[in-house]
Design an enzyme around this catalytic site. Structure first.
Site, PDB file in Angstrom:
ATOM      1  N   HIS A 127     -47.958 -17.915 -14.554  1.00  0.00           N
ATOM      2  CA  HIS A 127     -48.414 -19.192 -15.470  1.00  0.00           C
ATOM      3  C   HIS A 127     -47.078 -20.147 -15.307  1.00  0.00           C
ATOM      4  CE1 HIS A 127     -52.179 -17.642 -16.464  1.00  0.00           C
ATOM      5  NE2 HIS A 127     -51.661 -16.475 -17.196  1.00  0.00           N
TER       6      HIS A 127
ATOM      7  N   ASP B  78     -54.784 -11.595 -10.540  1.00  0.00           N
ATOM      8  CA  ASP B  78     -54.733 -11.544 -12.078  1.00  0.00           C
ATOM      9  C   ASP B  78     -56.195 -12.100 -12.597  1.00  0.00           C
ATOM     10  OD1 ASP B  78     -52.519 -11.022 -14.407  1.00  0.00           O
ATOM     11  OD2 ASP B  78     -54.043 -12.841 -14.761  1.00  0.00           O
TER      12      ASP B  78
ATOM     13  N   HIS C 130     -56.546 -14.156 -14.767  1.00  0.00           N
ATOM     14  CA  HIS C 130     -56.229 -15.730 -15.291  1.00  0.00           C
ATOM     15  C   HIS C 130     -55.793 -16.318 -14.051  1.00  0.00           C
ATOM     16  CE1 HIS C 130     -55.585 -13.071 -18.887  1.00  0.00           C
ATOM     17  NE2 HIS C 130     -56.463 -14.064 -19.318  1.00  0.00           N
TER      18      HIS C 130
ATOM     19  N   ASP D 185     -55.527  -7.141 -15.103  1.00  0.00           N
ATOM     20  CA  ASP D 185     -56.429  -7.364 -16.196  1.00  0.00           C
ATOM     21  C   ASP D 185     -57.629  -7.770 -16.042  1.00  0.00           C
ATOM     22  OD1 ASP D 185     -55.154  -9.671 -15.180  1.00  0.00           O
ATOM     23  OD2 ASP D 185     -54.469 -10.490 -16.992  1.00  0.00           O
TER      24      ASP D 185
HETATM   25  C1  SP5 Z   1     -49.834 -13.039 -17.151  1.00  0.00           C
HETATM   26  C2  SP5 Z   1     -51.050 -12.912 -18.093  1.00  0.00           C
HETATM   27  O1  SP5 Z   1     -51.950 -12.357 -17.752  1.00  0.00           O
HETATM   28  N1  SP5 Z   1     -51.200 -14.023 -18.988  1.00  0.00           N
HETATM   29  C3  SP5 Z   1     -52.167 -14.073 -19.591  1.00  0.00           C
HETATM   30  C4  SP5 Z   1     -51.963 -14.785 -21.015  1.00  0.00           C
HETATM   31  C5  SP5 Z   1     -53.446 -15.269 -21.508  1.00  0.00           C
HETATM   32  N2  SP5 Z   1     -53.247 -14.838 -22.895  1.00  0.00           N
HETATM   33  C6  SP5 Z   1     -54.361 -15.674 -23.455  1.00  0.00           C
HETATM   34  C7  SP5 Z   1     -54.455 -15.163 -24.783  1.00  0.00           C
HETATM   35  C8  SP5 Z   1     -55.670 -15.565 -25.602  1.00  0.00           C
HETATM   36  C9  SP5 Z   1     -56.000 -15.282 -26.919  1.00  0.00           C
HETATM   37  N3  SP5 Z   1     -55.890 -13.813 -26.995  1.00  0.00           N
HETATM   38  C10 SP5 Z   1     -56.304 -13.469 -28.361  1.00  0.00           C
HETATM   39  C11 SP5 Z   1     -56.763 -12.054 -28.489  1.00  0.00           C
HETATM   40  C12 SP5 Z   1     -57.140 -12.034 -30.023  1.00  0.00           C
HETATM   41  N4  SP5 Z   1     -57.539 -10.877 -30.134  1.00  0.00           N
HETATM   42 ZN    ZN Z   2     -53.821 -12.215 -16.756  1.00  0.00          ZN
END
Ligand code: SP5
Ligand code: ZN
Length: 334
Positions: free
Chosen positions: A157, A191, A193, A274
């Site tokens: 990212h 990944d 994302h 993920d």
């Molecule tokens: C490297 C990678 O996989 N980064 C991903 C980061 C994305 N994180 C987003 C989080 C969004 C909110 N998550 C909240 C969980 C609440 N239970």
């Molecule tokens: Zn990710």
């Protein structure tokens, strides 16, 4: 295949990730590395340090300088939050031109979210993660068919000058830039994302092409602003999937990415796991056997390959998912 690791990667201990203003437990924890390494029975290689030049090939000097000193300056300012976190952001409509002077404003020049805190060990860990990726490059350049950098914090990212998404340095991009000295490189990102940092770093470059399969940001998923299909061009391929997508569409997309990599002389795989069903951070529903098949598809390219760990947050499944993918990579090779 050799597995590159470093104990320094454990030094980043995010106190929290702040989501919608509320601090919650961080998903990207040091424990992730242990469960992955425990699942592999491969030759372990210690990461070797590499000079900053390799990082400067993809990142602004200002970002590196900021990250290296961020926690110290924050800590000295005696602020109510223990780790570095932005409260203002360098929004495009501020026509932001210069780094702010206040220690509490400076994070908003470099960070684009509130989930990516900087603590006392963050820089050392991020630097070690980059060193691990570069050590994997060295191994492949020296003739290893595949090397895996078992590393954290993740990286995909991070843009040239901005960090976020639990990432501080773009390890896969750093590896790709180093490999590009040997010929054209493809970076394929599986990944869950979108690999927005990698896409933007290599935008318009014809020696490094990028591709990513990920959950559709238009359906409400991080990184929200990028990852749409219409960002695809001669050097980038985005394959967004609907939330709930499982093995069929995901493997079809991986196969398309593999086709996209034809013509490259080396491959970087940004291996987040993920997308797995059961991962707390993504709505994709991919099985362990599909990760194995994805490994086979990627391996079939037969290219010198550097695999860099990205996300994956289900500690019970993480090791097995990585293991399956790496086994597939070896099985698939021609
Ligand atoms: C490297 C990678 O996989 N980064 C991903 C980061 C994305 N994180 C987003 C989080 C969004 C909110 N998550 C909240 C969980 C609440 N239970
Ligand atoms: Zn990710």
């Amino acid at each position: 295949m050799p597995v590159v690791r470093s104990d320094r990667c454990l030094l980043h201990e995010p106190a929290a990730e702040i989501w919608v203003g509320v601090p919650g437990p961080a998903a990207e924890t040091p424990a992730r590395l242990g469960v992955i390494l425990d699942a592999l029975d491969a030759r372990v290689v210690e990461a070797e340090s590499h000079p900053d030049e390799a990082l400067l090939a993809v990142h602004d000097e200002a970002l590196l300088a900021y990250l290296a000193g961020a926690w110290r300056e924050w800590n000295a300012a005696d602020l109510p939050q223990e780790q570095v976190v932005p409260y203002v952001f360098a929004h495009r409509e501020l026509a932001a031109r210069r780094e702010p002077t206040a220690v509490w404003a400076r994070p908003g020049w470099f960070a684009y979210d509130t989930m990516t805190l900087v603590g006392p060990g963050t820089w050392e860990a991020a630097r070690a993660a980059a060193d691990a990726a570069l050590t994997a490059v060295d191994l492949v350049v020296a003739g290893e068919p595949v090397a895996y950098a078992c590393t954290r914090p993740p990286g995909h990212h991070v843009t040239r000058a901005a960090f976020g998404g639990s990432c501080y340095l773009n390890n896969a991009a750093i590896a790709a830039a180093a490999l590009s000295a040997t010929g054209p490189v493809a970076v394929l990102d599986v990944d869950a994302h979108h690999g927005n940092g990698t896409q933007e770093i290599f935008r318009g470059r014809d020696d490094v092409r990028t591709g990513s399969v990920h959950v559709d940001p238009g359906a409400g998923w991080f990184p929200h602003f990028l990852g749409f299909a219409d960002e695809s061009d001669e050097s980038n391929l985005n394959l967004p999937l609907a939330p709930g997508s499982g093995d069929g569409p995901w493997l079809e997309a991986v196969a398309e990415l593999v086709g996209w990599a034809h013509g490259a002389a080396a491959l970087v795989v940004a291996l987040g796991v993920d997308a797995a069903a059961g991962d707390p951070e993504s709505p994709l529903e991919v099985s362990g056997s599909a990760f194995r098949e994805a490994g086979r598809l990627l391996g079939a390219l037969g290219l010198p390959t550097v695999v860099v760990q990205e996300g994956g947050y289900d500690l019970r499944a993480l090791g097995e998912l990585v293991r399956e993918t790496l086994l597939g990579l070896e099985e698939g090779r021609p």
